[in-house]
Each structure stands twice: as structure tokens, then as C-alpha cells.
Design an enzyme around this catalytic site. Structure first.
Site, mmCIF file in Angstrom:
data_model
loop_
_atom_site.group_PDB
_atom_site.id
_atom_site.type_symbol
_atom_site.label_atom_id
_atom_site.label_comp_id
_atom_site.label_asym_id
_atom_site.label_seq_id
_atom_site.Cartn_x
_atom_site.Cartn_y
_atom_site.Cartn_z
ATOM 1 N N GLU A 1 -4.223 -9.361 3.611
ATOM 2 C CA GLU A 1 -4.931 -9.124 4.804
ATOM 3 C C GLU A 1 -6.251 -9.953 5.055
ATOM 4 O OE1 GLU A 1 -2.692 -5.084 3.713
ATOM 5 O OE2 GLU A 1 -3.420 -6.986 2.519
ATOM 6 N N GLU B 1 0.956 -1.122 0.086
ATOM 7 C CA GLU B 1 0.064 0.138 -0.007
ATOM 8 C C GLU B 1 0.843 1.096 0.040
ATOM 9 O OE1 GLU B 1 -4.227 -0.972 1.899
ATOM 10 O OE2 GLU B 1 -2.486 -1.378 3.265
#
Length: 249
Positions: A131, A111
């Protein structure tokens, strides 16, 4: 700045900062200390706009966020946007940012790379967002930023199906600008920054601002161009161009 950093190596140059993520004991995982130090980097670049090169120590960009810290976080921590606020701040830095990704860029590390304007990869680079396997989502920008970068289909493959994009796949889908040998990665990243540094800093800054604006409107182009048309830098650069052209005729 670099003397006060424990998770980053910071090299200051006249036209750029080079920031290396360095937590070798944790594959450069992004913890609270690193977040605070990256906020300091952002503050420095907001005060004194320069180009930014982000990379990772030891052949890894960042293996993710610090899982021990994530496990302890609760609702209020999520609402504070600990990682997402930082990555959005990186995204909004005045001048272009480049991530040089030598190896793993997973979870929060991916990210952070997505938040940069451009990415260049080594042959061992791998991007992924695992995740959901940890019971959470990629909530620091990947769920919408990755879709903007590579399209909905590839984004869902990464975010839902757990696909990891190796260097070749990242190049094919446009996530990275180029894939270069590991020993040339930083050199190529600096060459990219050198090309941008030869442009007008104000023109780069306004181009980035207009490009990043949601629902950009022709009026935004006109207003930004109006500022540039009055800048001395434009007059000097175009005069040099015309003089060189005259010399060739």
C-alpha cells in the site's frame, strides 16, 4: 445465497460455508460488490453459526483491493472503514474461520486472510502489503493485526520495506499453519475444519471469544467454563470418553 452472488461462489454445508472469491478478470480484487456480498456471508454466519472456509478462484486468493475504487475514495470513505469494518466482522464471527491461500494474497487480500483465525497455504502463496507504494497505508487491520500474528520485526519488514512472504517464509514465521501441494490445498483445509467440527461448537465459540478478548482476565475463563460445565454436550462427551477408556482397561 449463492444465486444472488456475482463475485463469490458460496457452498452451504450443515457445519460450514465454503466461500470462493471469484473475480477472474481482476485477480479476485476486492471491490464494493464483493464487500457487500461478504457482509451477507457474515450475516448468514451470525444468524446460523458455522465454520467458514475462504479461498480464491483460479490459483489466486485476492490480488488486493480494487485500485480504481481506491483511487476515487476520499476522507469520508476512509472514516467509514469500508474494508476494515468488513474484515473485523469476519474476525468476530462466532466459529473458527480458515483461509486457504493458493497464490497471491496482497493488500486487502492479505488483510482478509489475516482476519481469519487460521491460514493454510499452497506452495505458490505470497502475502504482501504494498500500500505505501500507492500512497496509502494498509488500513484494514494489517498495521496492527500482522504484528500480533508474526511479531513487530517481520510486520515492519512487510509493511515498511515491502517484503513479500512466500509460502515457506509464512510458515516459518507462523503466519500459516501448513504449506501443502496445490492439488491438496482444499482437501487439507476441509480436513482441518473436520477436526474442529468434531469439537463442541459451544466450546469452540467460547474459546474463540476468550482468546480474542483484549486483555483477557481469569474471570473470563471462569465465566466461559461455567457456561460449558452446565451444557449437556460436556456431559455427553466426557461420558463417551470415560466409557471408551473403561473399554480399553
Amino acid at each position: 445465497m449463492s444465486a444472488s452472488c456475482t463475485t463469490l461462489l458460496v457452498e452451504e454445508h450443515a457445519d460450514r460455508l465454503v466461500v470462493t472469491l471469484r473475480r477472474p478478470e481482476a485477480r479476485n480484487a476486492i471491490d464494493a460488490r464483493m464487500i457487500a456480498e461478504l457482509h451477507d456471508v457474515c450475516a448468514e454466519l451470525e444468524r446460523d453459526p458455522r465454520l467458514l472456509l475462504l479461498t480464491g478462484h483460479g490459483g489466486v486468493f485476492a490480488g488486493g483491493a480494487d485500485i480504481a475504487e481506491l483511487r476515487a475514495r476520499r476522507r469520508e470513505d476512509a472514516l467509514h472503514g469500508i474494508n476494515s469494518r468488513l474484515f473485523e466482522r469476519v474476525r468476530r464471527l462466532p466459529l473458527p474461520t480458515v483461509a486457504a491461500v493458493p497464490g497471491w494474497a496482497l493488500g486487502g487480500g492479505a488483510e482478509l486472510a489475516y482476519a481469519c483465525d487460521l491460514r493454510i497455504a499452497g506452495p505458490d502463496a505470497v502475502f504482501g502489503n504494498p500500500e505505501p507504494g500507492l500512497g496509502i497505508l494498509a488500513a484494514a487491520g494489517a498495521c496492527w493485526r500482522l504484528r500480533e500474528l508474526v511479531g513487530e520485526s517481520v510486520a515492519k519488514q512487510v509493511l515498511l520495506a515491502g517484503r513479500r512472504l512466500d509460502a515457506g517464509a509464512a510458515l516459518r514465521c507462523g503466519l500459516v499453519l501448513d504449506v501443502v501441494p496445490a492439488d491438496r490445498l482444499l482437501g487439507e483445509a476441509h480436513a482441518l475444519l473436520d477436526r474442529m467440527a468434531r469439537s463442541s461448537a459451544l466450546a469452540l465459540r467460547l474459546t474463540k471469544l476468550v482468546t480474542d478478548s483484549a486483555g483477557a482476565h481469569p474471570v473470563a475463563d471462569d465465566l466461559a467454563q461455567a457456561v460449558l460445565f452446565e451444557a449437556p454436550d460436556k456431559e455427553e462427551r466426557m461420558t463417551r470418553f470415560l466409557e471408551k477408556k473403561g473399554d480399553r482397561t
